[in-house]
Structures are given as C-alpha cells and as structure tokens.
Design an enzyme around this catalytic site. Structure first.
Site, PDB file in Angstrom:
ATOM      1  N   ASP A  99      -3.799  10.931  -4.090  1.00 29.72           N
ATOM      2  CA  ASP A  99      -4.046  10.590  -2.684  1.00 29.72           C
ATOM      3  C   ASP A  99      -4.185  11.898  -1.893  1.00 29.72           C
ATOM      4  OD1 ASP A  99      -2.857   7.482  -1.527  1.00 29.72           O
ATOM      5  OD2 ASP A  99      -4.068   8.870  -0.319  1.00 29.72           O
ATOM      6  N   ASP A 206      -7.358   9.642   2.265  1.00 23.34           N
ATOM      7  CA  ASP A 206      -6.684   8.847   3.302  1.00 23.34           C
ATOM      8  C   ASP A 206      -7.380   9.000   4.656  1.00 23.34           C
ATOM      9  OD1 ASP A 206      -4.143   7.329   3.808  1.00 23.34           O
ATOM     10  OD2 ASP A 206      -3.745   8.987   5.173  1.00 23.34           O
ATOM     11  N   GLU A 266     -10.970   6.375   2.223  1.00 23.43           N
ATOM     12  CA  GLU A 266     -10.404   5.159   2.805  1.00 23.43           C
ATOM     13  C   GLU A 266     -10.931   5.086   4.231  1.00 23.43           C
ATOM     14  OE1 GLU A 266      -6.882   5.270   4.821  1.00 23.43           O
ATOM     15  OE2 GLU A 266      -6.192   3.250   4.370  1.00 23.43           O
ATOM     16  N   HIS A 343      -0.942  -0.950  -1.035  1.00 20.97           N
ATOM     17  CA  HIS A 343       0.425  -0.792  -0.526  1.00 20.97           C
ATOM     18  C   HIS A 343       0.535  -1.073   0.965  1.00 20.97           C
ATOM     19  CE1 HIS A 343      -1.845   2.644   0.502  1.00 20.97           C
ATOM     20  NE2 HIS A 343      -0.872   3.113   1.250  1.00 20.97           N
ATOM     21  N   ASP A 344      -0.633  -1.388   1.594  1.00 22.96           N
ATOM     22  CA  ASP A 344      -0.621  -1.641   3.042  1.00 22.96           C
ATOM     23  C   ASP A 344      -0.740  -3.113   3.383  1.00 22.96           C
ATOM     24  OD1 ASP A 344      -2.598   1.321   3.871  1.00 22.96           O
ATOM     25  OD2 ASP A 344      -0.432   1.022   3.779  1.00 22.96           O
TER      26      ASP A 344
HETATM   27  O1  TEU Z   1      -3.640   3.783   6.093  1.00 18.90           O
HETATM   28  C1  TEU Z   1      -4.682   3.903   7.020  1.00 18.90           C
HETATM   29  C2  TEU Z   1      -4.561   2.873   8.101  1.00 18.90           C
HETATM   30  O2  TEU Z   1      -4.715   3.175   9.257  1.00 18.90           O
HETATM   31  C3  TEU Z   1      -4.222   1.458   7.843  1.00 18.90           C
HETATM   32  O3  TEU Z   1      -4.289   1.111   6.502  1.00 18.90           O
HETATM   33  C4  TEU Z   1      -2.800   1.261   8.350  1.00 18.90           C
HETATM   34  O4  TEU Z   1      -1.934   2.116   7.661  1.00 18.90           O
HETATM   35  C5  TEU Z   1      -2.299  -0.124   8.170  1.00 18.90           C
HETATM   36  O5  TEU Z   1      -3.340  -1.028   8.196  1.00 18.90           O
HETATM   37  C6  TEU Z   1      -1.313  -0.349   9.303  1.00 18.90           C
HETATM   38  O6  TEU Z   1      -1.094  -1.688   9.492  1.00 18.90           O
HETATM   39  C7  TEU Z   1      -3.400   4.992   5.362  1.00 18.90           C
HETATM   40  C8  TEU Z   1      -2.369   4.687   4.291  1.00 18.90           C
HETATM   41  O7  TEU Z   1      -2.910   3.724   3.391  1.00 18.90           O
HETATM   42  C9  TEU Z   1      -1.122   4.167   4.976  1.00 18.90           C
HETATM   43  O8  TEU Z   1      -0.132   3.785   4.020  1.00 18.90           O
HETATM   44  C10 TEU Z   1      -0.575   5.279   5.869  1.00 18.90           C
HETATM   45  O9  TEU Z   1       0.513   4.767   6.604  1.00 18.90           O
HETATM   46  C11 TEU Z   1      -1.660   5.755   6.848  1.00 18.90           C
HETATM   47  O10 TEU Z   1      -2.923   5.999   6.233  1.00 18.90           O
HETATM   48  C12 TEU Z   1      -1.241   7.092   7.468  1.00 18.90           C
HETATM   49  O11 TEU Z   1      -1.305   8.093   6.483  1.00 18.90           O
END
Ligand code: TEU
Ligand code: CA
Length: 578
Positions: A99, A206, A266, A343-344
């Site tokens: 990542d 990310d 992403e 994971h989100d």
């Molecule tokens: O997530 C990016 C993001 O803005 C969304 O996925 C958000 O975290 C989520 O929908 C909130 O409800 C990335 C990572 O996947 C996430 O785990 C991190 O928290 C975020 O970036 C910050 O690094």
C-alpha cells in the site's frame, strides 16, 4: 498464456495484516504469520497479494498514518521479515504489492515534527499551514470550510506556531504539500524506491486523486453546512496538477528496467469513469484503478452514515458495475479493478445479498459468479472466499475499533453530529462501519478460529467461525471456498471471454424481473477467436444455484463449440419462487 500483461489476468488477494494470521500469540496478525499461508493462497488460485500498510505507525487509522515509510510497525515484524515474505511470495509464484500512502503522513512522522516545530523549519512547506481567519465576533476560524472525510473541519489549529494545518482525514494524518519538489523526492525515495529495491512488484496507491489541492484554499460548496460529516463531494480531487505528479511517480517506476511493476490507484468517492480514463487511459500514468462507487452505494450526498432507503437497490448496483465494466471496452480502455470487499466496507454477502444461515452460502456463490465473470483485475478480500459475514448485529459498540466509527459514535452521543439520533447512528454503524471487514480471518474451529493462540485477539472473532472457516470448507465441494476455486479456474480458462471479453450487465423486463438480479449477455465480436461461442443462455434462479452452477458453466464452456443463444446468468439475491 494470455497476450495481456500479468496484472490484467491476475487474481489479486487483499491481506489486511492485523487480521490475517498471528504467528507470535499477541492477538495481532503479523508478517511472519502470512508466510505459512502462501500455499493456501496458491491453492485458491491467487496470483498476486496486496498487503495493507504494515509500516511504522501510531495506528490512529490502522497504519494509514505512517510515521516512518522505511520501517515496520513492531507488532507486525521487521523489515527483514518483509524481505522474507517478498522472497517467499516469489518462490510460490506470487506477485506481491504494498500500500502506498503518500497523501499524508502520521502527525508523528519526523517530517511533520520538524515542519510544526517552527514557521522557519526547512520542512514547514512540506505540509499545508495557513493562519486562518477571525470572524466578526473576533473568533478564530479555519482558513476555509473544507470538512475532513472523517467528520468536522479539515483544519487543525496548532498552538505551537499558531497556525492551522490541513488534514483531509484524521487530525493525526496531516496532508503533504505535493507542490514542494523536495517533498516529492523524499516521498519517491522513502515510500517507493526503498521497497521497489527490495523486490516488491508495485503498489496499490491510496487516495490517488487528491495529492494536488488548490492551495488558494477557496471555500467549497457544502451540501449540508450543519452536518459534521460531509461525504461524496470532493472539493479537491482530480486537479490537472495531480496528473502531473503521477507522471513523475510513473517515471520512478519506469526507471526500474525489466521489472513488470504495477501501479493500481484507489480513486476517491467522486471519481467518474470519464475521469478514470485520465488516470488509466492511454495517456494516464496508472495501470489500473479501484473505483469506489459500489463501496459507497448506500451513501447519501450528506454523509456516509445517512443511508439511502432502501440501502441496497439491485438496479443501481447493476448500473454502477456495468458503467465501470464499460471501461474495459476496446478503445475506451481504462483498466479497472473488479472487487466487492476491502477493509473499508462491510462484507458483501451482508451488504448485497443475504447472510442468514440458509442463504449465506448460495449468496456468496452468486456474488462469486458475478465477480469471476466480470472484466478487469479481480481482487478477493481475505475471508470473502469462505463467505465471511459482517459483525453480528447484537455485538455492542465496544467491539468497533475503527476511529472513524468511534469518533462518529462519540460525536452523535455528545450531540455534535447534526440531527442523527443515537439509535439511527448505531443502525448505520451496524450496516456500514469499516470494522465489519476487519474481524479476524477464520482458519479453523480451534479457539479464535486459529487466527491467534492468544486468549483474545485485537478484534473479536465472529462466532460463526464454527461453520465459516478454511479448514471446514477445504475439500467440502459444496463450500464457498471450493466454489471459488472452481469458478477462478473457469475464469482463467476462458480469460478471453471473462477478462478481455465484454459482458453487458442489464436488467430484464417481464416476469423474470422479480427474480432476476444480474444478466450477462456476451456479444460475439467480429473475428474473435474464442471458439464459436456466440451467446450462452443460462437462465437460472436461486434454486438452481443450490445445485451446481459451475457444472452448468462447465457444460456450456467445457464444450466451447456449442452454438449457444445468449449467455444470461441470472444472479438473484432474493429467494426466487422455484
Ligand atoms: O480510503 C480512502 C477513502 O477516502 C475512503 O475509502 C474512506 O476511507 C472510507 O470510505 C471512509 O468511510 C483510504 C484507505 O482505504 C482508508 O482505510 C484510509 O482510512 C484512507 O484512505 C486514509 O488513508
Ligand atoms: Ca502477532
């Protein structure tokens, strides 16, 4: 044996390090715990593994707040453990990507500690500092009205130098100022080259849309000014300068001669297929992108926590999935990852289908067919292959560990979130909190499902591990796991059809409508070599699913020579009347 680059036909497996496998009995997953599981991943049919952030971090956002790109969060292991994993993955014929989290660092990163130490610090400009404003009442106000993705202002006042700093995410995640070329070089050296030099095959990048901001920091149009939780709208995404920064980043990867490296971005919530072509099209700098529209399906414009009613609509699901599948059309190409979990988000059987005792297995198989027969680079999230479900509804709020969830719950409880009642907040948390995808991987029927030998793990193990676990499902031909193995073999065997091909996801009219989820219709393209397969008609509903869908698919595609009318696979996620 396809003519496509490896990362198009690869099946990716997303490992969430803290919840995958604990090797030293401290209740936390770690890098050494992954190595013995590589044969399992190979047997599943995986070609590529993506590790969530394992770098040094105070863990305010589970490692997405990095305090040192070049060292490992001690409970996860050491850099030599990571080197061993890279080498072991390659020995098992697996590619491995990490990542790349470089929109922000942790507030404890040495760069930020220096930057905040003084307005004259050499690294002051590596972050976004602004004096803020004073309103008519003489109160100090942030520089503008931007909101953090996790709620409340995106600006944090810092007493030491009496200025605000920008944080799109938690206040413990200050945004890096990509306008500073020294900063960009430091990012490229520490976060990218350091690991490419150790043999990693690329990165999942990310929040790839937001490195560039309008540093005039104008106010944004806020859809719901009194809500603390603004989502969906991105004030700062996809700026032209962002694409320039990614060109620079691409050049770093390109400098590694002979390495088939991959960059998978992403995208942020508001990225459209049109914008995605800028990132992954022929002039783009990325190879592939994870879109967020299915992840955010339940959200309203106001907030992640204010959900659409009904929260799941099949037609919307189809529209979104089909639109992004369209990016794999010849000539319009912007290669896209196809996935339903990470994971989100909550587990797909719980979000999009039916995770009840009698429906969970068939639901998981239906969704597996949808994924395995869709174009793009397919990713499976750990536990999806065995049909893991979201956290049980009766679990208390104490079981939720994600700061996004905890800080939201506290804001509602203290009346700081506009209007939501505590029970409404709890109901949303039980549907869409990121925690649902973070319960420990379920390996067997021993204590804590074999995830850890410790008395308890950092997150509670879902009690359904008694029948939802790798050991129980391995060799059981009716299991979700064995189904995934078979359907992945079919995907690879017919890669031209399913990966390079083009399935039109469409809804149907008429009497099937009430039972129908998803159709595929495969148009025979002129001169296509894949057998004489024209269009296969497989009309099936839930009851058929309980038998053996892969036998049906095998029968159709096994022959490969059958004149077939139309390939319509009905994926109904509601018990069809047989
Ligand atoms: O997530 C990016 C993001 O803005 C969304 O996925 C958000 O975290 C989520 O929908 C909130 O409800 C990335 C990572 O996947 C996430 O785990 C991190 O928290 C975020 O970036 C910050 O690094
Ligand atoms: Ca451990």
């Amino acid at each position: 044996n396809s003519s496509l680059p490896w990362w198009k036909t690869a099946v990716g497996y997303h490992i969430y390090v803290p919840s995958f496998s604990d090797s030293n009995g401290d209740g936390i997953g770690d890098i050494p715990g992954i190595i013995p599981r590589l044969p399992y991943l190979r047997s599943l049919g995986v070609d590529l593994i993506w590790l969530s952030p394992f770098y040094a971090s105070p863990q305010y956002d589970m490692g997405y707040d990095i305090s040192n790109y070049k060292s490992v969060h001690p409970p996860y292991g050491t850099t030599s453990d990571v080197q061993r994993l890279i080498d072991a993955a390659h020995q098992h014929g697996l590619k491995i990507i990490f990542d790349l989290v470089v929109n922000h660092t942790s507030h404890l990163h040495e760069w930020f500690l220096s930057s905040r130490s003084s307005r004259l610090s050499a690294k002051r400009d590596w972050y976004h500092w602004r004096p803020g404003k004073v309103d008519e009442q003489g109160n100090r106000r942030p520089p503008n009205n931007w909101m953090s993705v996790f709620g409340r202002s995106a600006w944090q006042w810092d007493e030491l130098t009496e200025e605000y700093y920008l944080h799109i995410y938690l206040k413990e995640q200050p945004d890096l100022n990509w306008e500073n070329s020294e900063l960009r070089k430091a990012v490229f050296d520490d976060a990218i080259r350091f690991w490419l030099d150790k043999g990693v095959d690329g990165f999942r990048i990310d929040t790839v849309c937001i490195y560039a901001k309008d540093t005039g920091f104008p106010d944004a149009e806020i859809s719901n000014p009194d809500s603390e939780f603004q989502l969906g709208r991105r004030y700062y995404a996809d700026l032209p300068q962002n694409f320039e920064y990614l060109k620079e980043m691409r050049a770093i990867f390109g400098s590694y001669e002979g390495r088939e490296l991959v960059m998978i971005g992403e995208y942020s919530g508001s990225t459209t297929t049109e914008i995605a072509r800028g990132y992954c099209g022929q002039n783009g700098s990325l190879d592939c992108g994870f879109h967020k529209q299915l992840l955010d399906l339940e959200r309203t414009e106001v907030s992640k926590w204010i959900l659409r009613e009904p929260s799941f609509e099949l037609t919307r699901f189809l529209e979104v999935h089909n639109e992004w599948q369209g990016l794999m059309d010849k000539g319009k190409e912007a290669w896209t990852a196809v996935y339903l979990e990470n994971h989100d988000v909550a587990r797909s059987v719980s979000r999009f289908a039916d995770d009840s005792l009698e429906m969970r297995v068939a639901s998981a198989k239906l969704l597996a067919v949808l994924m395995a027969t869709s174009s793009g680079t397919l990713f499976i999230y750990q536990g999806q292959e065995i049909g893991m479900t979201s956290m049980p509804r009766e679990w208390s709020i104490q079981e939720y560990k994600d700061n996004e969830t905890v800080r939201y719950y506290e804001a509602v409880r203290e009346g700081r979130a506009s209007g939501e009642s505590l029970e409404c907040a709890l109901s949303s948390i039980r549907k869409v909190a990121r925690d649902h995808g973070r319960t420990p991987m379920q390996w067997d029927t021993s204590l804590n499902s074999g995830f850890t030998s410790a008395g308890e793990s950092w997150m509670r193990v879902n009690e359904n591990y008694a029948e939802v676990n790798v050991e129980f499902e391995e060799g059981n031909e009716d299991s979700v796991l064995e189904f995934w193995k078979r359907i992945l073999r079919i995907r690879k065997q017919y890669w031209e059809l399913f990966i390079a091909g083009r399935f039109e996801l469409f809804d149907v009219e008429g009497e099937l409508r009430n039972r129908v989820g998803v159709y595929w219709k495969y148009e025979q393209e002129e001169g296509r070599q894949s057998g004489d397969l024209k269009r296969a008609l497989v009309v099936m509903n839930f009851s058929t699913m309980r038998m053996a869908i892969e036998d049906v698919l095998e029968e159709i595609f096994g022959g490969g020579k059958r004149e077939i009318a139309e390939f319509q696979l009905i994926v109904s996620t509601h018990p069809g009347s047989d």
